[in-house]
Design a protein around this motif. Structure first.
Motif, PDB file in Angstrom:
ATOM      1  N   SER A   1     100.936  19.976  23.168  1.00 17.92           N
ATOM      2  CA  SER A   1     102.361  19.684  22.987  1.00 17.92           C
ATOM      3  C   SER A   1     102.559  18.169  23.061  1.00 17.92           C
ATOM      4  O   SER A   1     102.004  17.501  23.933  1.00 17.92           O
ATOM      5  CB  SER A   1     103.212  20.370  24.054  1.00 17.92           C
ATOM      6  OG  SER A   1     103.154  21.789  23.926  1.00 17.92           O
TER       7      SER A   1
ATOM      8  N   GLY B   1     101.613  28.161  17.387  1.00 13.18           N
ATOM      9  CA  GLY B   1     102.403  27.015  17.819  1.00 13.18           C
ATOM     10  C   GLY B   1     103.374  26.554  16.755  1.00 13.18           C
ATOM     11  O   GLY B   1     103.464  27.155  15.662  1.00 13.18           O
ATOM     12  N   HIS B   2     104.090  25.491  17.061  1.00 11.96           N
ATOM     13  CA  HIS B   2     105.146  25.011  16.169  1.00 11.96           C
ATOM     14  C   HIS B   2     105.087  23.496  16.037  1.00 11.96           C
ATOM     15  O   HIS B   2     104.796  22.789  17.006  1.00 11.96           O
ATOM     16  CB  HIS B   2     106.527  25.406  16.703  1.00 11.96           C
ATOM     17  CG  HIS B   2     106.679  26.882  16.925  1.00 11.96           C
ATOM     18  ND1 HIS B   2     107.025  27.758  15.915  1.00 11.96           N
ATOM     19  CD2 HIS B   2     106.496  27.646  18.043  1.00 11.96           C
ATOM     20  CE1 HIS B   2     107.078  28.984  16.393  1.00 11.96           C
ATOM     21  NE2 HIS B   2     106.761  28.951  17.683  1.00 11.96           N
TER      22      HIS B   2
ATOM     23  N   LYS C   1      93.917  23.306  21.649  1.00  7.91           N
ATOM     24  CA  LYS C   1      94.329  24.339  22.592  1.00  7.91           C
ATOM     25  C   LYS C   1      95.618  23.929  23.307  1.00  7.91           C
ATOM     26  O   LYS C   1      95.625  22.983  24.093  1.00  7.91           O
ATOM     27  CB  LYS C   1      93.213  24.593  23.626  1.00  7.91           C
ATOM     28  CG  LYS C   1      91.937  25.162  23.032  1.00  7.91           C
ATOM     29  CD  LYS C   1      90.892  25.456  24.085  1.00  7.91           C
ATOM     30  CE  LYS C   1      90.184  24.194  24.530  1.00  7.91           C
ATOM     31  NZ  LYS C   1      89.023  24.492  25.404  1.00  7.91           N
ATOM     32  N   ASP C   2      96.688  24.619  22.993  1.00  9.41           N
ATOM     33  CA  ASP C   2      97.963  24.480  23.715  1.00  9.41           C
ATOM     34  C   ASP C   2      98.423  23.019  23.802  1.00  9.41           C
ATOM     35  O   ASP C   2      98.814  22.532  24.854  1.00  9.41           O
ATOM     36  CB  ASP C   2      97.847  25.076  25.115  1.00  9.41           C
ATOM     37  CG  ASP C   2      99.222  25.356  25.728  1.00  9.41           C
ATOM     38  OD1 ASP C   2     100.200  25.483  24.965  1.00  9.41           O
ATOM     39  OD2 ASP C   2      99.311  25.445  26.965  1.00  9.41           O
TER      40      ASP C   2
ATOM     41  N   HIS D   1      87.609  26.730  19.401  1.00 11.84           N
ATOM     42  CA  HIS D   1      88.995  26.383  19.700  1.00 11.84           C
ATOM     43  C   HIS D   1      89.159  24.865  19.555  1.00 11.84           C
ATOM     44  O   HIS D   1      88.961  24.114  20.508  1.00 11.84           O
ATOM     45  CB  HIS D   1      89.368  26.852  21.107  1.00 11.84           C
ATOM     46  CG  HIS D   1      89.133  28.317  21.339  1.00 11.84           C
ATOM     47  ND1 HIS D   1      89.875  29.303  20.717  1.00 11.84           N
ATOM     48  CD2 HIS D   1      88.207  28.955  22.097  1.00 11.84           C
ATOM     49  CE1 HIS D   1      89.444  30.493  21.102  1.00 11.84           C
ATOM     50  NE2 HIS D   1      88.424  30.319  21.931  1.00 11.84           N
TER      51      HIS D   1
ATOM     52  N   GLU E   1     104.626  21.764  19.586  1.00 10.34           N
ATOM     53  CA  GLU E   1     104.815  22.666  20.715  1.00 10.34           C
ATOM     54  C   GLU E   1     103.714  23.718  20.769  1.00 10.34           C
ATOM     55  O   GLU E   1     103.576  24.530  19.854  1.00 10.34           O
ATOM     56  CB  GLU E   1     106.186  23.359  20.618  1.00 10.34           C
ATOM     57  CG  GLU E   1     107.370  22.399  20.680  1.00 10.34           C
ATOM     58  CD  GLU E   1     108.706  23.112  20.543  1.00 10.34           C
ATOM     59  OE1 GLU E   1     108.697  24.304  20.135  1.00 10.34           O
ATOM     60  OE2 GLU E   1     109.743  22.489  20.833  1.00 10.34           O
ATOM     61  N   HIS E   2     102.927  23.677  21.824  1.00 11.14           N
ATOM     62  CA  HIS E   2     101.924  24.709  22.128  1.00 11.14           C
ATOM     63  C   HIS E   2     101.069  25.023  20.899  1.00 11.14           C
ATOM     64  O   HIS E   2     100.924  26.185  20.492  1.00 11.14           O
ATOM     65  CB  HIS E   2     102.598  25.967  22.660  1.00 11.14           C
ATOM     66  CG  HIS E   2     103.464  25.712  23.856  1.00 11.14           C
ATOM     67  ND1 HIS E   2     102.952  25.336  25.082  1.00 11.14           N
ATOM     68  CD2 HIS E   2     104.822  25.729  24.003  1.00 11.14           C
ATOM     69  CE1 HIS E   2     103.947  25.155  25.935  1.00 11.14           C
ATOM     70  NE2 HIS E   2     105.085  25.376  25.316  1.00 11.14           N
ATOM     71  N   LEU E   3     100.477  23.973  20.323  1.00  6.98           N
ATOM     72  CA  LEU E   3      99.693  24.121  19.100  1.00  6.98           C
ATOM     73  C   LEU E   3      98.274  24.590  19.405  1.00  6.98           C
ATOM     74  O   LEU E   3      97.616  24.073  20.319  1.00  6.98           O
ATOM     75  CB  LEU E   3      99.636  22.782  18.357  1.00  6.98           C
ATOM     76  CG  LEU E   3      99.045  22.847  16.948  1.00  6.98           C
ATOM     77  CD1 LEU E   3     100.045  23.491  15.999  1.00  6.98           C
ATOM     78  CD2 LEU E   3      98.662  21.462  16.454  1.00  6.98           C
ATOM     79  N   TYR E   4      97.831  25.559  18.637  1.00  2.00           N
ATOM     80  CA  TYR E   4      96.450  26.039  18.697  1.00  2.00           C
ATOM     81  C   TYR E   4      95.866  26.008  17.286  1.00  2.00           C
ATOM     82  O   TYR E   4      96.560  26.302  16.292  1.00  2.00           O
ATOM     83  CB  TYR E   4      96.385  27.487  19.195  1.00  2.00           C
ATOM     84  CG  TYR E   4      96.734  27.681  20.648  1.00  2.00           C
ATOM     85  CD1 TYR E   4      95.736  27.831  21.616  1.00  2.00           C
ATOM     86  CD2 TYR E   4      98.069  27.741  21.061  1.00  2.00           C
ATOM     87  CE1 TYR E   4      96.070  28.041  22.948  1.00  2.00           C
ATOM     88  CE2 TYR E   4      98.398  27.933  22.399  1.00  2.00           C
ATOM     89  CZ  TYR E   4      97.390  28.087  23.331  1.00  2.00           C
ATOM     90  OH  TYR E   4      97.731  28.290  24.660  1.00  2.00           O
TER      91      TYR E   4
ATOM     92  N   GLU F   1      92.177  19.799  24.131  1.00  2.00           N
ATOM     93  CA  GLU F   1      93.356  19.734  24.986  1.00  2.00           C
ATOM     94  C   GLU F   1      93.872  18.305  25.113  1.00  2.00           C
ATOM     95  O   GLU F   1      93.085  17.354  25.112  1.00  2.00           O
ATOM     96  CB  GLU F   1      93.033  20.257  26.387  1.00  2.00           C
ATOM     97  CG  GLU F   1      92.610  21.708  26.425  1.00  2.00           C
ATOM     98  CD  GLU F   1      92.276  22.154  27.838  1.00  2.00           C
ATOM     99  OE1 GLU F   1      92.899  23.131  28.301  1.00  2.00           O
ATOM    100  OE2 GLU F   1      91.403  21.532  28.483  1.00  2.00           O
TER     101      GLU F   1
END
Length: 249
Positions: free
Chosen positions: A28, A63-64, A25-26, A22, A7-10, A222
């Motif tokens: 999921s 993120g998770h 980036k975000d 980066h 989930e929403h990993l960075y 991404e």
């Protein structure tokens, strides 16, 4: 049942020149139990970083990540990362076998040292796994006596020896000569058909068509597009996906 949930990993890296990169980036992604997901994309797109974050070989910036609802990214005092790594088998581009150990001793080392398995029980397991990867006759061979494809198959057997819930493959055929690739892909295909949850970074499109349930395309950190192999290869929705596929298909 969702086996892996991202989930929403960075993930950011700092270069020697103090510039922030980066890498992810975000991102999921949810991977179901028994699902095979292939991750593709150009070099430097964040594929391997995303994969290595699942067992915290890379520590996410934000993120998770969950495996069976247990949060991998929870604070270190709340999660047993050693236990998680026991449940997440990983096969790398380089085989990372111990050169001084035979094939079977490479396979049984972790079950004995980590799980406390008796040596004879571990050897019986090791022989079963060597048979599974088609190398029963190489039990006492050392890595230097094995081809690259054979070493990678031993590495797969070693990962399976811990009875993982999930298998991660980070470009497992990229270091192999072309004639050795098929023997490794055949083992992976058999594993996929057995119901193992697999997340694979690779550009082996034949494997994708034969075994993958979905394909993830990444670019510049991404996740750009996720679809079935047939849809993504034949009718990509994103121009970035189409441009990439035009170069490799």
């Amino acid at each position: 049942m969702v086996r892996i949930r991202i989930e929403h990993l960075y993930k950011d890296f700092m270069t020697p020149a103090k510039k922030i990169v980066h890498a992810v980036k975000d991102a999921s992604l949810a991977v179901d139990h028994g699902e095979v997901v292939l991750i593709i994309g150009p070099s430097g797109s964040g594929k391997s970083t995303l994969l290595r974050s699942i067992n915290k070989l890379e520590i996410p910036t934000a993120g998770h990540i969950y495996i069976d609802d247990e949060e991998v990214t929870a604070p270190s005092n709340l999660v047993d990362i050693r236990k998680i790594r026991e449940e997440v088998g990983m096969v790398f581009q380089n085989f990372n076998l111990f050169p001084h150990l035979s094939a079977i001793d490479n396979i049984i080392l972790a079950p004995i040292k980590v799980k406390g398995m008796e040596r004879e029980q571990a050897k019986a397991l090791g022989r079963q796994l060597l048979e599974k990867v088609g190398l029963s006759e190489k039990e006492v061979s050392f890595p230097s006596q094995l081809s690259g494809g054979q070493q990678q198959r031993v590495a797969i057997a070693r990962a399976l020896a811990m009875n993982p819930k999930v298998m991660l493959f980070d470009e497992p055929t990229s270091a192999l000569d072309p004639e050795m690739i098929k023997e490794v892909l055949d083992v992976m295909l058999s594993l996929a058909r057995s119901g193992m949850t697999m997340l694979v970074v690779s550009h082996e499109m034949g494997f994708a068509s034969a075994a993958a349930d979905r394909v993830v395309f990444m670019d510049e950190g991404e996740i750009i597009e996720i679809d079935t192999p047939g849809n993504l290869f034949n009718n990509p929705k994103s121009p970035r996906t189409k441009l990439f596929l035009d170069h490799i298909l």
